[in-house]
Design a protein around this motif. Structure first.
Motif, PDB file in Angstrom:
ATOM      1  N   UNK A   1       0.835  -1.204   0.000  1.00 45.27           N
ATOM      2  CA  UNK A   1       0.000   0.000   0.000  1.00 45.27           C
ATOM      3  C   UNK A   1       0.868   1.252   0.000  1.00 45.27           C
ATOM      4  N   UNK A   2       2.053   1.170   0.611  1.00 45.08           N
ATOM      5  CA  UNK A   2       2.961   2.314   0.633  1.00 45.08           C
ATOM      6  C   UNK A   2       3.330   2.763  -0.779  1.00 45.08           C
ATOM      7  N   UNK A   3       3.484   1.805  -1.679  1.00 46.02           N
ATOM      8  CA  UNK A   3       3.873   2.132  -3.052  1.00 46.02           C
ATOM      9  C   UNK A   3       2.856   3.087  -3.686  1.00 46.02           C
ATOM     10  N   UNK A   4       1.590   2.941  -3.309  1.00 45.07           N
ATOM     11  CA  UNK A   4       0.526   3.778  -3.870  1.00 45.07           C
ATOM     12  C   UNK A   4       0.554   5.200  -3.320  1.00 45.07           C
ATOM     13  N   UNK A   5       1.343   5.450  -2.279  1.00 42.67           N
ATOM     14  CA  UNK A   5       1.337   6.753  -1.621  1.00 42.67           C
ATOM     15  C   UNK A   5       2.339   7.747  -2.209  1.00 42.67           C
ATOM     16  N   UNK A   6       3.123   7.333  -3.201  1.00 38.82           N
ATOM     17  CA  UNK A   6       4.120   8.213  -3.838  1.00 38.82           C
ATOM     18  C   UNK A   6       5.015   8.869  -2.786  1.00 38.82           C
ATOM     19  N   UNK A   7       5.679   8.035  -2.001  1.00 39.61           N
ATOM     20  CA  UNK A   7       6.398   8.553  -0.835  1.00 39.61           C
ATOM     21  C   UNK A   7       7.849   8.921  -1.110  1.00 39.61           C
ATOM     22  N   UNK A   8       8.444   8.414  -2.186  1.00 37.57           N
ATOM     23  CA  UNK A   8       9.888   8.646  -2.408  1.00 37.57           C
ATOM     24  C   UNK A   8      10.164  10.087  -2.797  1.00 37.57           C
ATOM     25  N   UNK A   9      11.292  10.630  -2.327  1.00 34.24           N
ATOM     26  CA  UNK A   9      12.251  10.019  -1.406  1.00 34.24           C
ATOM     27  C   UNK A   9      11.691   9.974   0.013  1.00 34.24           C
ATOM     28  N   UNK A  10      12.023   8.917   0.731  1.00 37.06           N
ATOM     29  CA  UNK A  10      11.455   8.719   2.063  1.00 37.06           C
ATOM     30  C   UNK A  10      12.527   8.319   3.067  1.00 37.06           C
ATOM     31  N   UNK A  11      12.305   8.748   4.294  1.00 37.08           N
ATOM     32  CA  UNK A  11      13.034   8.213   5.429  1.00 37.08           C
ATOM     33  C   UNK A  11      12.064   7.269   6.135  1.00 37.08           C
ATOM     34  N   UNK A  12      12.425   5.995   6.201  1.00 36.26           N
ATOM     35  CA  UNK A  12      11.571   4.965   6.788  1.00 36.26           C
ATOM     36  C   UNK A  12      12.119   4.622   8.164  1.00 36.26           C
TER      37      UNK A  12
ATOM     38  N   UNK B   1      11.044  -4.808   3.030  1.00 37.69           N
ATOM     39  CA  UNK B   1      11.087  -3.339   2.998  1.00 37.69           C
ATOM     40  C   UNK B   1      11.912  -2.869   1.806  1.00 37.69           C
ATOM     41  N   UNK B   2      13.061  -3.504   1.599  1.00 37.45           N
ATOM     42  CA  UNK B   2      13.950  -3.105   0.511  1.00 37.45           C
ATOM     43  C   UNK B   2      13.311  -3.197  -0.862  1.00 37.45           C
ATOM     44  N   UNK B   3      12.415  -4.166  -1.060  1.00 40.41           N
ATOM     45  CA  UNK B   3      11.743  -4.321  -2.352  1.00 40.41           C
ATOM     46  C   UNK B   3      10.919  -3.093  -2.723  1.00 40.41           C
ATOM     47  N   UNK B   4      10.502  -2.342  -1.710  1.00 41.05           N
ATOM     48  CA  UNK B   4       9.638  -1.183  -1.938  1.00 41.05           C
ATOM     49  C   UNK B   4      10.384   0.136  -1.780  1.00 41.05           C
ATOM     50  N   UNK B   5      11.725   0.076  -1.692  1.00 43.29           N
ATOM     51  CA  UNK B   5      12.532   1.287  -1.544  1.00 43.29           C
ATOM     52  C   UNK B   5      13.192   1.672  -2.855  1.00 43.29           C
ATOM     53  N   UNK B   6      13.431   2.953  -3.008  1.00 42.33           N
ATOM     54  CA  UNK B   6      14.208   3.469  -4.135  1.00 42.33           C
ATOM     55  C   UNK B   6      15.604   3.834  -3.636  1.00 42.33           C
ATOM     56  N   UNK B   7      16.558   4.065  -4.553  1.00 45.08           N
ATOM     57  CA  UNK B   7      17.924   4.407  -4.121  1.00 45.08           C
ATOM     58  C   UNK B   7      18.006   5.649  -3.238  1.00 45.08           C
ATOM     59  N   UNK B   8      17.040   6.560  -3.371  1.00 45.00           N
ATOM     60  CA  UNK B   8      17.087   7.797  -2.577  1.00 45.00           C
ATOM     61  C   UNK B   8      16.488   7.616  -1.184  1.00 45.00           C
ATOM     62  N   UNK B   9      15.835   6.495  -0.924  1.00 46.33           N
ATOM     63  CA  UNK B   9      15.232   6.244   0.385  1.00 46.33           C
ATOM     64  C   UNK B   9      16.284   5.769   1.386  1.00 46.33           C
ATOM     65  N   UNK B  10      15.995   5.981   2.656  1.00 45.49           N
ATOM     66  CA  UNK B  10      16.839   5.485   3.724  1.00 45.49           C
ATOM     67  C   UNK B  10      15.968   4.818   4.792  1.00 45.49           C
ATOM     68  N   UNK B  11      16.558   3.840   5.477  1.00 51.13           N
ATOM     69  CA  UNK B  11      15.873   3.099   6.533  1.00 51.13           C
ATOM     70  C   UNK B  11      16.635   3.317   7.839  1.00 51.13           C
ATOM     71  N   UNK B  12      15.957   3.898   8.833  1.00 47.16           N
ATOM     72  CA  UNK B  12      16.572   4.214  10.121  1.00 47.16           C
ATOM     73  C   UNK B  12      16.020   3.254  11.176  1.00 47.16           C
ATOM     74  N   UNK B  13      16.913   2.475  11.791  1.00 43.48           N
ATOM     75  CA  UNK B  13      16.490   1.413  12.704  1.00 43.48           C
ATOM     76  C   UNK B  13      17.142   1.599  14.071  1.00 43.48           C
ATOM     77  N   UNK B  14      16.341   1.440  15.116  1.00 42.50           N
ATOM     78  CA  UNK B  14      16.860   1.424  16.478  1.00 42.50           C
ATOM     79  C   UNK B  14      17.197   0.005  16.888  1.00 42.50           C
ATOM     80  N   UNK B  15      18.392  -0.205  17.435  1.00 41.15           N
ATOM     81  CA  UNK B  15      18.874  -1.548  17.755  1.00 41.15           C
ATOM     82  C   UNK B  15      19.377  -1.578  19.204  1.00 41.15           C
TER      83      UNK B  15
END
Length: 337
Positions: free
Chosen positions: A156-167, A189-203
């Motif tokens: 569903x995110x793909x339909x939202x035209x979110x790129x570039x995005x910080x996830x 998650x990666x399948x739905x990301x573009x090169x300009x997107x970034x994924x920020x994760x707390x570990x």
């Protein structure tokens, strides 16, 4: 799968009704309680009451995860946002009350005029309340709230035209997955990301056992109430007859697995009947239901999982004690679309 979209108090709310949401509580409970090692999936925690209890857990003095991650974001939010594209959207898996997210929203709105925020959480009522509150605080923010499980939300995110995005995937929610599950989630998650997107994760990182266990066995017993609320929910929603006080909460750290195990331990020999499954489940004294895992990582291990999923660590930020890390991931060059 059905999607219901409507606007409530200027929040665009998308409710994704997946097969899992509609029918699998009964299936999951029946399967989990029929196993030799009884278990229940952790998504069952998050009805409205459970979501509210979890927010209380996040404020506990023993619960270092939220406090430490927030300290990192307070100190480094501007630096984090400097490393992503201009005019981004902000997406968050497991948004909760979006408390820590506000630090990033502030930093983003320092450099762009407006921001589209897409919080994703399983509890529709709690998600809507949090989203409405955000709009009262930020007049340059628009919110599309998605009440869905993570996997159901991704297409569903793909339909939202979110790129570039910080996830965002904060709060060490990644810790609820084992290594294989974490890698699969990151791949999805990666399948739905573009090169300009970034994924920020707390570990949450490996540290002294006593510190880890205290975070899940707090002295005020909020985590106990949170864990037992799962049984209250089953009593209410699928006509189970758990006697909640006949189970004890315990969350030991299993060093060989590098994880906390949340458990509900039967205090006596007992039998529980669930109307919706039509089955009885017998418990011996000291037998337990395994309700959640929370894995603790080393950065080396997390890097291995990320690389296996097609990501690379672009940057990371840690607290002074090295208890927690906020990690920025980007797609590996050969994964970029």
């Amino acid at each position: 799968m059905q999607n219901k979209g409507h606007v409530v108090s200027n929040v665009k709310l998308i409710e994704v009704e997946s097969t899992k949401q509609l029918e699998s509580m009964i299936t999951a409970v029946s399967r989990g309680l029929s196993q030799t090692q009884k278990s229940l999936p952790c998504w069952l925690f998050y009805d409205t009451v459970g979501s509210e209890l979890f927010e209380k857990i996040c404020q506990l003095p023993e619960y270092h995860i939220t406090r430490t991650e927030k300290q990192i974001l307070q100190a480094k939010a501007a630096e984090i946002i400097q490393g992503v594209s201009q005019d981004i959207s902000l997406v968050e898996f497991g948004s909760g009350n979006s408390d820590k997210t506000r630090l990033l929203i502030d930093a983003i709105l320092e450099r762009q005029a407006t921001l589209h925020y897409i919080p994703i959480d399983i509890s529709s009522e709690f998600l809507l309340q949090s989203s409405i509150q955000l709009l009262t605080e930020y007049n340059r923010l628009s919110v599309t709230a998605m009440a869905a499980e993570y996997q159901a939300a991704m297409p569903i995110l793909v339909e939202q035209s979110i790129s570039p995005a910080l996830i965002l995937f904060l709060g060490s929610n990644i810790s609820n997955f084992d290594s294989g599950e974490a890698s699969i989630f990151l791949q999805q998650v990666g399948k739905h990301m573009s090169p300009s997107d970034r994924l920020l994760i707390g570990v949450d990182l490996v540290k002294e056992t006593s510190i880890i266990e205290a975070a899940y066995n707090d002295s005020s017993k909020v985590t106990e109430t949170f864990n037992k609320n799962l049984l209250v929910r089953l009593n209410r929603e699928i006509d189970a007859n758990f006697v909640v006080d006949q189970f004890d909460h315990w969350a030991p750290f299993i060093e060989s697995e590098s994880r906390i195990e949340m458990r509900l331990v039967s205090r006596i020999d007992q039998s529980v009947f669930i109307q919706e499954t039509g089955e009885s489940y017998n418990f011996n004294k000291d037998e337990y239901i395994h309700t959640e895992n929370s894995y603790k990582y080393t950065i080396t291990h997390f890097n291995e999982i990320s690389q296996a999923a097609g990501f690379e660590i672009e940057q990371q930020w840690q607290d002074e004690k090295r208890w927690f890390s906020v990690v920025m991931l980007r797609l590996q060059l050969n994964q970029e679309k």
